[in-house]
Design an enzyme around this catalytic site. Structure first.
Site, PDB file in Angstrom:
ATOM      1  N   ARG A 222       0.832  -1.207   0.000  1.00 13.09           N
ATOM      2  CA  ARG A 222       0.000   0.000   0.000  1.00 13.09           C
ATOM      3  C   ARG A 222       0.869   1.262   0.000  1.00 13.09           C
ATOM      4  NH1 ARG A 222      -5.014  -0.208   4.028  1.00 13.09           N
ATOM      5  NH2 ARG A 222      -3.607   0.505   5.635  1.00 13.09           N
ATOM      6  N   LYS A 237      11.609  -1.163   6.116  1.00 12.97           N
ATOM      7  CA  LYS A 237      11.930  -1.887   7.351  1.00 12.97           C
ATOM      8  C   LYS A 237      10.650  -2.588   7.806  1.00 12.97           C
ATOM      9  CE  LYS A 237      11.736  -1.428  11.578  1.00 12.97           C
ATOM     10  NZ  LYS A 237      11.306  -2.839  11.786  1.00 12.97           N
ATOM     11  N   PRO A 238      10.557  -3.892   7.481  1.00  5.27           N
ATOM     12  CA  PRO A 238       9.367  -4.625   7.923  1.00  5.27           C
ATOM     13  C   PRO A 238       9.450  -4.900   9.415  1.00  5.27           C
ATOM     14  CG  PRO A 238      10.914  -6.121   6.859  1.00  5.27           C
ATOM     15  CD  PRO A 238      11.528  -4.747   6.783  1.00  5.27           C
ATOM     16  N   GLU A 240      10.013  -6.905  12.712  1.00 10.64           N
ATOM     17  CA  GLU A 240      10.945  -8.005  12.988  1.00 10.64           C
ATOM     18  C   GLU A 240      10.200  -9.326  13.172  1.00 10.64           C
ATOM     19  OE1 GLU A 240      11.530  -4.820  13.947  1.00 10.64           O
ATOM     20  OE2 GLU A 240      13.188  -4.879  12.505  1.00 10.64           O
ATOM     21  N   THR A 292       0.526   4.059  17.666  1.00  7.31           N
ATOM     22  CA  THR A 292       0.514   5.520  17.806  1.00  7.31           C
ATOM     23  C   THR A 292       1.762   5.979  18.550  1.00  7.31           C
ATOM     24  OG1 THR A 292      -1.881   5.417  17.810  1.00  7.31           O
ATOM     25  CG2 THR A 292      -0.914   7.454  18.619  1.00  7.31           C
ATOM     26  N   VAL A 294       4.864   4.687  18.622  1.00  4.10           N
ATOM     27  CA  VAL A 294       6.058   4.750  17.751  1.00  4.10           C
ATOM     28  C   VAL A 294       5.858   5.828  16.681  1.00  4.10           C
ATOM     29  CG1 VAL A 294       7.489   3.465  16.108  1.00  4.10           C
ATOM     30  CG2 VAL A 294       6.732   2.351  18.214  1.00  4.10           C
ATOM     31  N   GLU A 312      -0.034   5.891   9.579  1.00  8.14           N
ATOM     32  CA  GLU A 312      -1.255   5.076   9.724  1.00  8.14           C
ATOM     33  C   GLU A 312      -1.138   4.415  11.089  1.00  8.14           C
ATOM     34  OE1 GLU A 312      -3.788   4.869   7.785  1.00  8.14           O
ATOM     35  OE2 GLU A 312      -3.065   5.737   5.915  1.00  8.14           O
ATOM     36  N   CYS A 346      -6.054  -2.771  12.695  1.00  3.62           N
ATOM     37  CA  CYS A 346      -6.241  -1.392  13.159  1.00  3.62           C
ATOM     38  C   CYS A 346      -7.679  -0.918  12.989  1.00  3.62           C
ATOM     39  CB  CYS A 346      -5.295  -0.474  12.416  1.00  3.62           C
ATOM     40  SG  CYS A 346      -5.484  -0.624  10.636  1.00  3.62           S
ATOM     41  N   GLU A 443      -6.786   0.066  21.979  1.00  8.86           N
ATOM     42  CA  GLU A 443      -7.014  -1.070  21.075  1.00  8.86           C
ATOM     43  C   GLU A 443      -6.830  -2.381  21.814  1.00  8.86           C
ATOM     44  OE1 GLU A 443      -3.844  -0.232  18.289  1.00  8.86           O
ATOM     45  OE2 GLU A 443      -5.289  -0.376  16.679  1.00  8.86           O
ATOM     46  N   SER A 503     -12.167  -2.019   3.481  1.00  8.39           N
ATOM     47  CA  SER A 503     -10.904  -1.599   2.872  1.00  8.39           C
ATOM     48  C   SER A 503     -10.817  -2.066   1.419  1.00  8.39           C
ATOM     49  CB  SER A 503      -9.725  -2.195   3.637  1.00  8.39           C
ATOM     50  OG  SER A 503      -9.851  -1.924   5.006  1.00  8.39           O
TER      51      SER A 503
HETATM   52  N1  LIG Z   1      -3.735   2.707  10.636  1.00  8.09           N
HETATM   53  C1  LIG Z   1      -3.302   1.659   9.956  1.00  8.09           C
HETATM   54  O1  LIG Z   1      -3.397   1.609   8.743  1.00  8.09           O
HETATM   55  C2  LIG Z   1      -2.682   0.507  10.663  1.00  8.09           C
HETATM   56  C3  LIG Z   1      -2.499  -0.680   9.958  1.00  8.09           C
HETATM   57  C4  LIG Z   1      -1.927  -1.774  10.614  1.00  8.09           C
HETATM   58  C5  LIG Z   1      -1.525  -1.655  11.941  1.00  8.09           C
HETATM   59  N2  LIG Z   1      -1.709  -0.497  12.584  1.00  8.09           N
HETATM   60  C6  LIG Z   1      -1.318  -0.371  13.984  1.00  8.09           C
HETATM   61  O2  LIG Z   1      -0.084  -1.034  14.219  1.00  8.09           O
HETATM   62  C7  LIG Z   1      -0.027  -1.490  15.558  1.00  8.09           C
HETATM   63  C8  LIG Z   1       0.425  -2.931  15.574  1.00  8.09           C
HETATM   64  O3  LIG Z   1       1.624  -3.050  14.899  1.00  8.09           O
HETATM   65  P1  LIG Z   1       3.021  -3.156  15.656  1.00  8.09           P
HETATM   66  O4  LIG Z   1       2.856  -3.784  16.993  1.00  8.09           O
HETATM   67  O5  LIG Z   1       3.983  -3.788  14.695  1.00  8.09           O
HETATM   68  O6  LIG Z   1       3.380  -1.627  15.871  1.00  8.09           O
HETATM   69  P2  LIG Z   1       4.773  -1.013  16.322  1.00  8.09           P
HETATM   70  O7  LIG Z   1       4.580   0.459  16.338  1.00  8.09           O
HETATM   71  O8  LIG Z   1       5.299  -1.660  17.529  1.00  8.09           O
HETATM   72  O9  LIG Z   1       5.757  -1.421  15.157  1.00  8.09           O
HETATM   73  C9  LIG Z   1       5.546  -0.992  13.828  1.00  8.09           C
HETATM   74  C10 LIG Z   1       6.892  -0.929  13.129  1.00  8.09           C
HETATM   75  O10 LIG Z   1       7.671   0.078  13.750  1.00  8.09           O
HETATM   76  C11 LIG Z   1       8.946  -0.464  14.065  1.00  8.09           C
HETATM   77  N3  LIG Z   1       9.524   0.273  15.183  1.00  8.09           N
HETATM   78  C12 LIG Z   1       9.311   0.089  16.499  1.00  8.09           C
HETATM   79  N4  LIG Z   1      10.041   0.987  17.199  1.00  8.09           N
HETATM   80  C13 LIG Z   1      10.712   1.746  16.302  1.00  8.09           C
HETATM   81  C14 LIG Z   1      11.602   2.847  16.385  1.00  8.09           C
HETATM   82  N5  LIG Z   1      11.982   3.360  17.554  1.00  8.09           N
HETATM   83  N6  LIG Z   1      12.081   3.385  15.248  1.00  8.09           N
HETATM   84  C15 LIG Z   1      11.706   2.883  14.060  1.00  8.09           C
HETATM   85  N7  LIG Z   1      10.860   1.844  13.900  1.00  8.09           N
HETATM   86  C16 LIG Z   1      10.358   1.291  15.013  1.00  8.09           C
HETATM   87  C17 LIG Z   1       8.665  -1.926  14.329  1.00  8.09           C
HETATM   88  O11 LIG Z   1       9.862  -2.680  14.254  1.00  8.09           O
HETATM   89  C18 LIG Z   1       7.693  -2.224  13.209  1.00  8.09           C
HETATM   90  O12 LIG Z   1       8.373  -2.409  11.999  1.00  8.09           O
HETATM   91  C19 LIG Z   1      -1.420  -1.324  16.090  1.00  8.09           C
HETATM   92  O13 LIG Z   1      -1.477  -0.178  16.882  1.00  8.09           O
HETATM   93  C20 LIG Z   1      -2.264  -1.122  14.830  1.00  8.09           C
HETATM   94  O14 LIG Z   1      -3.451  -0.409  15.031  1.00  8.09           O
HETATM   95  C21 LIG Z   1      -2.263   0.598  11.989  1.00  8.09           C
HETATM   96  O1  LIG Z   2      -4.543  -3.221  10.170  1.00  7.81           O
HETATM   97  C1  LIG Z   2      -4.769  -2.389   9.335  1.00  7.81           C
HETATM   98  C2  LIG Z   2      -4.967  -2.545   7.874  1.00  7.81           C
HETATM   99  C3  LIG Z   2      -6.183  -3.280   7.566  1.00  7.81           C
HETATM  100  C4  LIG Z   2      -6.812  -2.908   6.249  1.00  7.81           C
HETATM  101  O2  LIG Z   2      -6.134  -2.471   5.326  1.00  7.81           O
HETATM  102  O3  LIG Z   2      -8.027  -3.081   6.170  1.00  7.81           O
END
Ligand SMILES: NC(=O)c1ccc[n+]([C@@H]2O[C@H](COP(=O)([O-])OP(=O)(O)OC[C@H]3O[C@@H](n4cnc5c(N)ncnc54)[C@H](O)[C@@H]3O)[C@@H](O)[C@H]2O)c1
Ligand SMILES: O=CCCC(=O)O
Length: 543
Positions: A222, A237-238, A240, A292, A294, A312, A346, A443, A503
């Protein structure tokens, strides 16, 4: 049936509903708008995967998509100091493989590669970029089964749903392969007769792409689809927890003829990689999907080099069921909105508000439908809920449940870890939930559906908006007037009316308030990767 009777009926069938089932839950609305429609070969594949799960990795290895190194400048690379970290299968805790634990040095090199590649990629014709993106899309679809298996292996979601994610993720590459040809500028009427005014749209440059684990493919495509369509290059950076899908998708980008350096992938020490991306003045934009907390850090960090930022972030979706709703439609929609990806989405319904007049009827029908959700290993036949991503996720759900029940919420169904062990959790329905309980404020990110009663439309809107988040909201009503009134009053970026899965690549996805900045997907998604350049051509009266 009263709530007590319903609870007893549910309790007696709970054991049946949560064991691994050989029965396909045809009645389950979770299987799936996002999943592929069931086909004979599909069912065979799920059976095969179920009985041969250990051979999944071998099969993926032979397909060439099982990559376990980073990608920098078109080369597969280990961490410079040789360090690695483990990627686990959340369904059984087994180590799938080791991947490089990269940090600042590798990220700096990935940025340099992306910066070099930008010079030529941004100069290709839009048609050329479009053709390569189209080829990438075709390869993603051609390898849908392997990619789906990889997603199930490292993320845990049911294979059927994982293959649905491949189709969904690939759709962004297809959509933006087409949009690549539709980046237009503008001509503005001049204020002085001897001038001509233009607006050019140009790619922003190198983009840092940081993504979460819950949609290991779709959250990348996306972002990368529109970025590449506009002529940008990327350092991904996906998460981990789920890097393997990203690496497989990157391998396919190379096979599609997307030149070395356009797509780079680094992972390992997230803050070190993130800081290197933030510090680099060659990276002109950061696009992030994740929590939110991070997101806020990255937004602050981007200030040092004044990068553009798209975020996002987390949601806290209300799902409002009015007493004029069709109960079957509302149940189906609420199940889909709540339990997709075992509640780890999310846009998952986080609070289900039900109007008093329909509360008992809805709670009863909803709980019966939740009983049909089959928990198990994502490779198991008929499974509709996989494991949670890790132990921390389970503990968070337990903490929220404890807080809610201590404050008066009642467990109608589920409510504890699943007998399968690991990170499996019972699909759970809570009644008598209040909007000030922890699980209504944050959440849940798990298979817990809290039902909150309300009286009036005004009260529902006030409760729904009483949060810092503003991503998705859902309403169920048969009144067209009410659907418009409530939609307009909801402080959310996406609203589903009588629908729980909304979506799509063709519509803008993104939140308001603390759910983020910017939009992804659709024609609006391109704007995030384009700079406007105003050009004033003067002296038009001269030679
Ligand atoms: N709004 C959206 O479109 C959407 C979509 C999917 C997930 N989310 C949100 O994502 C969260 C779940 O995902 P998560 O647990 O992987 O989130 P996260 O914020 O812990 O991690 C997301 C990414 O950020 C990286 N990261 C963490 N700390 C970092 C730093 N200091 N610097 C740079 N990168 C860093 C992680 O390694 C990972 O790749 C939920 O809050 C969910 O709602 C939002
Ligand atoms: O987790 C968030 C993405 C989900 C979606 O694209 O519908």
């Amino acid at each position: 049936m009263t709530m007590m009777v319903a609870a007893r009926a549910i309790a007696t069938t709970t054991a049946r509903s949560v064991v691994r089932s050989t029965r396909l839950p045809l009645q389950s609305p979770l299987l799936y708008v996002f999943a592929e429609r069931k086909s004979h070969s599909h069912t065979l594949l799920i059976r095969q995967m179920s009985s041969e799960a250990p051979s999944v990795v071998t099969r993926l290895q032979s397909s060439g998509l099982f990559r376990s190194q980073g990608l920098i400048g078109g080369k597969w690379i280990d961490a410079y100091d040789g360090k690695t970290f483990k990627v686990h299968n959340p369904a059984n805790g087994e180590v799938i493989t080791n991947v490089p634990l990269m940090g600042k040095r590798e990220t700096d090199d990935a940025i340099s590669s992306a910066h070099d590649a930008f010079k030529s990629w941004s100069k290709l014709t839009a048609a050329d970029r479009s053709n390569r993106l189209r080829k990438w899309y075709e390869l993603l679809i051609a390898h849908k089964e392997e990619l789906g298996q990889l997603i199930t292996l490292e993320q845990g979601k049911p294979l059927k749903e994982a293959m649905g994610e491949v189709t969904y993720g690939a759709s962004f590459i297809e959509f933006f392969s087409e949009e690549a040809k539709r980046v237009y500028g503008d001509i503005i009427s001049p204020t002085l007769a001897d001038r001509r005014l233009f607006v050019l749209k140009q790619p922003v440059g190198v983009v840092g792409v940081i993504t979460p684990w819950n949609f290991p493919l779709a959250m990348i495509t996306r972002k990368v689809g529109p970025a590449l369509a506009c002529g940008c290059t990327v350092v991904i950076k996906p998460a981990e927890l789920t890097p393997l899908t990203a690496l497989a998708a990157a391998e396919l980008s190379l096979q599609a003829g997307i030149p070395a350096g356009v797509v780079n992938v680094v992972m390992g020490d997230a803050p070190a990689v993130g800081d290197a991306i933030l510090a680099s003045s060659q990276v002109r934009k950061i696009t992030f999907t994740g929590s939110t907390a991070v997101g806020k850090k990255l937004m602050a960090g981007a200030a040092g080099t004044v990068k553009r930022v798209s975020l996002e972030l987390g949601g806290n979706a209300p799902c409002i069921v009015f007493d004029d709703a069709d109960v079957d439609v509302a149940v189906k929609g609420a199940i889909a909105a709540k339990f997709r990806n075992t509640g780890q989405t999310c846009v998952c319904a986080n609070r289900i508000f039900v109007q008093e007049g329909i509360y008992e009827k809805f709670a009863d029908a909803f709980s019966k439908a939740v009983q049909n959700l089959q928990v198990g290993d994502g490779f198991g036949e008929g499974v509709s809920l996989g494991p949670l991503i890790n132990e921390a996720a389970v503990q968070k759900v337990e903490k929220f449940l404890q807080d809610a029940t201590t404050k008066g919420a009642k467990v109608l169904l589920g409510g504890k870890r699943h007998s399968l062990g690991m990170t499996f959790f019972e699909p759970t329905v809570l009644t008598d939930v209040k909007n000030d309980m922890l699980l209504s404020r944050e959440e849940i990110f798990g298979p817990v559906a809290p039902l909150l009663p309300f009286r009036t439309e005004e009260e529902a809107i006030a409760l729904a908006n009483d949060t810092n988040a503003g991503l998705a909201a859902y309403i169920f009503t048969n009144s067209i007037q009410r659907s418009w009134r409530v939609t307009e009053a909801l402080e959310y970026g996406l609203v589903g009316v009588n629908e729980g899965l909304i979506s799509t690549e063709v519509a803008p996805f993104g939140g308001v308030k603390q759910s983020g900045l910017g939009r992804e997907g659709s024609k609006y998604g391109l704007d995030e990767y384009l700079e406007l350049k105003y050009v004033c051509l003067g002296n038009m009266g001269g030679n």
